[in-house]
Every structure is written in structure tokens, then in C-alpha cells.
Design an enzyme around this catalytic site. Structure first.
Site, short mmCIF file in Angstrom:
data_model
loop_
_atom_site.label_atom_id
_atom_site.label_comp_id
_atom_site.label_asym_id
_atom_site.label_seq_id
_atom_site.Cartn_x
_atom_site.Cartn_y
_atom_site.Cartn_z
N HIS A 74 10.18 15.07 3.88
CA HIS A 74 9.29 13.89 3.85
C HIS A 74 10.10 12.65 3.47
CE1 HIS A 74 6.10 16.96 3.67
NE2 HIS A 74 5.33 16.01 4.18
N LYS B 172 7.78 10.02 -1.32
CA LYS B 172 6.80 11.06 -1.65
C LYS B 172 7.02 11.54 -3.08
CE LYS B 172 4.73 15.36 -0.03
NZ LYS B 172 3.36 14.86 -0.24
P1 NAD Z 1 1.18 5.62 -0.88
O1 NAD Z 1 1.96 5.58 -2.14
O2 NAD Z 1 1.68 4.86 0.30
O3 NAD Z 1 -0.32 5.12 -1.16
C1 NAD Z 1 -1.06 5.54 -2.27
C2 NAD Z 1 -2.17 4.52 -2.51
O4 NAD Z 1 -2.97 5.00 -3.57
C3 NAD Z 1 -1.63 3.14 -2.90
O5 NAD Z 1 -2.40 2.17 -2.27
C4 NAD Z 1 -1.83 3.11 -4.42
O6 NAD Z 1 -2.06 1.81 -4.91
C5 NAD Z 1 -3.08 3.98 -4.56
N1 NAD Z 1 -3.09 4.61 -5.88
C6 NAD Z 1 -2.14 5.42 -6.41
N2 NAD Z 1 -2.49 5.77 -7.66
C7 NAD Z 1 -3.67 5.18 -7.91
C8 NAD Z 1 -4.52 5.12 -9.05
N3 NAD Z 1 -4.20 5.75 -10.20
N4 NAD Z 1 -5.68 4.44 -8.94
C9 NAD Z 1 -6.02 3.79 -7.80
N5 NAD Z 1 -5.22 3.76 -6.71
C10 NAD Z 1 -4.06 4.45 -6.77
O7 NAD Z 1 1.00 7.16 -0.53
P2 NAD Z 1 0.57 7.79 0.86
O8 NAD Z 1 1.79 8.13 1.65
O9 NAD Z 1 -0.51 6.98 1.48
O10 NAD Z 1 -0.03 9.19 0.35
C11 NAD Z 1 -1.16 9.23 -0.51
C12 NAD Z 1 -1.51 10.70 -0.76
O11 NAD Z 1 -1.88 11.34 0.47
C13 NAD Z 1 -0.35 11.52 -1.32
O12 NAD Z 1 -0.86 12.47 -2.23
C14 NAD Z 1 0.21 12.22 -0.08
O13 NAD Z 1 0.90 13.41 -0.38
C15 NAD Z 1 -1.07 12.48 0.67
N6 NAD Z 1 -0.93 12.68 2.12
C16 NAD Z 1 -1.76 13.60 2.66
C17 NAD Z 1 -1.78 13.80 4.03
C18 NAD Z 1 -2.77 14.78 4.61
O14 NAD Z 1 -2.82 14.94 5.85
N7 NAD Z 1 -3.60 15.40 3.79
C19 NAD Z 1 -0.92 13.07 4.85
C20 NAD Z 1 -0.07 12.13 4.26
C21 NAD Z 1 -0.10 11.93 2.88
#
Ligand code: NAD
Length: 255
Positions: A148, A152
Site C-alpha cells: 500500500h 497507510k
Molecule cells: P486518509 O488519511 O486519506 O483519510 C482519512 C480521513 O479521515 C481524513 O479526512 C481524516 O481527517 C479523517 N479522520 C481521521 N481520523 C479522524 C478522527 N479521529 N475524527 C474525524 N475524522 C478523522 O485515509 P484513507 O486512505 O481515505 O483511508 C481511510 C480508511 O479507509 C483507512 O482505515 C483505510 O485503511 C480504509 N480503506 C478501506 C478501503 C476499503 O475498501 N474498505 C479502501 C481504502 C482505504
């Protein structure tokens, strides 16, 4: 029917992808989008709500579903708010520990909750095929490699954990071995797990099954975050009509 959806983590990689996906579809609309630090920014033409109590946003905008891609602690907070407002909850957030999973499951007594560590349809197919391959090759060495992007936070990935559970359910293994260093020969019965973090890679998972002078490699590569976003929005459309309970992406695909 048009499904009204609230979106958390709206300025994150996945939050943006979800908002862009909803914007390009006519079976759903954005009820509101929120981020903890909205900064006056708009995403996919949607003005973000100031961060605050999720309950008041849910009450004011009355979405049918809340989609969450944030972090484990915030996901639990958002799920509690959704339960309070009687709104279905779809989360793709990964990195939950056992206690956090338990909290989500308790909330699923009150509202429909769907968690998927990966919303790509190809990953669901990979999970099925990996179980079958491991069962047909008893005693073979199994190793999993996931790659990744360098931002991540959790490792191994939620998808890797899902694949590992499937491997363990279909073979006789003694445990997981995370990386190797120094004098550290492979023990029979262990499942090797390797997490690579580099550059901008969206997500790759490969299961290697080898022995008897042969090797099977089963790989999934996500080329664009839009694939996860599309799956999450499909899940939101499906869960809007469900009763309280605990669901996963396989339920959406099977339907
Ligand atoms: P990212 O860091 O780009 O975005 C995370 C977002 O969540 C940001 O906008 C951040 O401000 C917000 N955030 C984080 N902690 C917070 C808190 N305590 N309170 C409020 N807002 C908060 O991350 P991403 O790449 O978008 O991934 C987010 C999650 O989704 C991760 O856990 C990742 O592993 C997961 N993910 C899942 C899939 C899937 O298909 N299920 C795919 C990609 C990513």
C-alpha cells in the site's frame, strides 16, 4: 429510489472518492459531508459541514445511510451517532481491534451495520478462490504479501487479515509470522505475512502457495480508489432497505 448518504472523512483519499462517485450517479445523493478539519474546502462540489456533533448533522439532514472511511476511533463515534439517529452505517475503515469490532457489533442490534475491509468485488472473488486453493493443497507453504501507499497506518491491511482468516479456516496452520530478520528459518505450518509501504500504491494483495516444485500466486491489484468507493456506495444502496444487523460486502454481492 434515491438514497440519501452522509459522508465522513470527506477530505481523505476515500472520502473524496466516495463523494465523486455519488456525484456521478443518479441513484443516490449527498445529504452532507463532514471532516474533522474542513477548512472551508468543497469536495466534488459539496460544501463541507463544520466538524461537530455527528448526531446533530444526522438529525438535521436525515440521510438513510452514513458512509465512513476515517480511523477506528472516529468510526466508533460515528457509528454511535448513527445508532442514536437510527441511520444505517457503512464503514470501510480498517485497523479495528477486537474490542472496537465488539462495539460495532453491539450497535448492529440497533441499526444495520456493514463493515468491509475491502469494497472491491475482485477481492471478494480472491477470498473465495484463496480458500479453495489452500484446501486443495494441504501442507503447502502459504505466504501473503500486501503493498500500500506510504501513508497507510495499519498493518497488515484489513484485507490481508480477511485473507488470512480464510487461509486459516481452510488449512492446518500453526500461526502467522510477520516478516523475517536474521537467523529466522521458515517453520512448517506458519503463514508468512509481509506488509510493504511505498509511494502511491492503491492496494495489492498476493497469496503465494508453494511446495512440490510448484507455485500458485493469486493476486488482486486495485488500480483506482474509485473501485472501493463504488462498492461502498453500492453497499449503501443495499443496506438502506435492511433491518438492524451485522453485514459484510458478500451480502451485497450475493444480493
Ligand atoms: P486518509 O488519511 O486519506 O483519510 C482519512 C480521513 O479521515 C481524513 O479526512 C481524516 O481527517 C479523517 N479522520 C481521521 N481520523 C479522524 C478522527 N479521529 N475524527 C474525524 N475524522 C478523522 O485515509 P484513507 O486512505 O481515505 O483511508 C481511510 C480508511 O479507509 C483507512 O482505515 C483505510 O485503511 C480504509 N480503506 C478501506 C478501503 C476499503 O475498501 N474498505 C479502501 C481504502 C482505504
Amino acid at each position: 429510489m434515491t438514497v440519501s448518504i452522509g459522508v465522513t472523512g470527506a477530505t481523505g483519499r476515500m472520502g473524496r472518492a466516495v463523494l465523486e462517485t455519488i456525484d456521478g450517479r443518479d441513484d443516490c445523493t449527498v445529504a452532507f459531508a463532514v471532516n474533522r478539519d474542513p477548512d472551508g474546502e468543497a469536495v466534488a462540489g459539496i460544501d463541507l459541514e463544520p466538524a461537530g456533533e455527528i448526531e446533530s448533522l444526522l438529525t438535521a439532514h436525515e440521510p438513510a445511510v452514513l458512509i465512513d472511511f476515517t480511523g477506528p476511533e472516529s468510526a466508533i463515534t460515528y457509528a454511535r451517532g448513527a445508532a442514536e439517529a437510527d441511520v444505517a452505517f457503512v464503514t470501510g475503515t480498517t485497523g479495528f481491534d477486537d474490542g472496537q469490532f465488539e462495539q460495532l457489533e453491539v450497535l448492529s442490534d440497533e441499526i444495520p451495520v456493514l463493515h468491509a475491509p475491502n469494497f472491491a468485488r475482485g477481492v471478494q472473488a480472491l477470498v473465495n478462490v484463496v480458500g479453495e486453493a489452500v484446501q486443495s493443497l494441504p501442507g503447502y507453504d502459504v505466504e501473503l504479501i500486501e503493498t500500500h501507499h506510504n501513508a497507510k497506518r495499519d498493518a497488515p491491511s484489513g484485507t490481508a487479515n480477511r485473507l488470512l482468516a480464510e487461509i486459516e479456516a481452510n488449512g492446518d496452520f500453526d500461526g502467522r509470522k510477520h516478516g523475517r530478520e536474521g537467523f529466522d528459518p521458515r517453520e512448517s505450518g506458519e503463514i508468512g505475512v509481509h506488509a510493504l509501504r511505498a509511494g502511491n500504491v492503491t492496494g495489492e494483495h498476493e497469496v503465494v502457495i508453494a511446495d512440490n516444485h510448484e507455485e500458485v500466486r493469486l493476486t488482486h491489484r486495485a488500480e483506482d480508489r474509485g473501485v472501493f468507493a463504488a462498492g461502498a456506495v453500492d453497499a449503501a444502496g443495499w443496506i438502506a432497505g435492511q433491518k438492524a444487523g451485522w453485514y459484510d460486502f458478500a451480502d451485497v454481492i450475493d444480493a
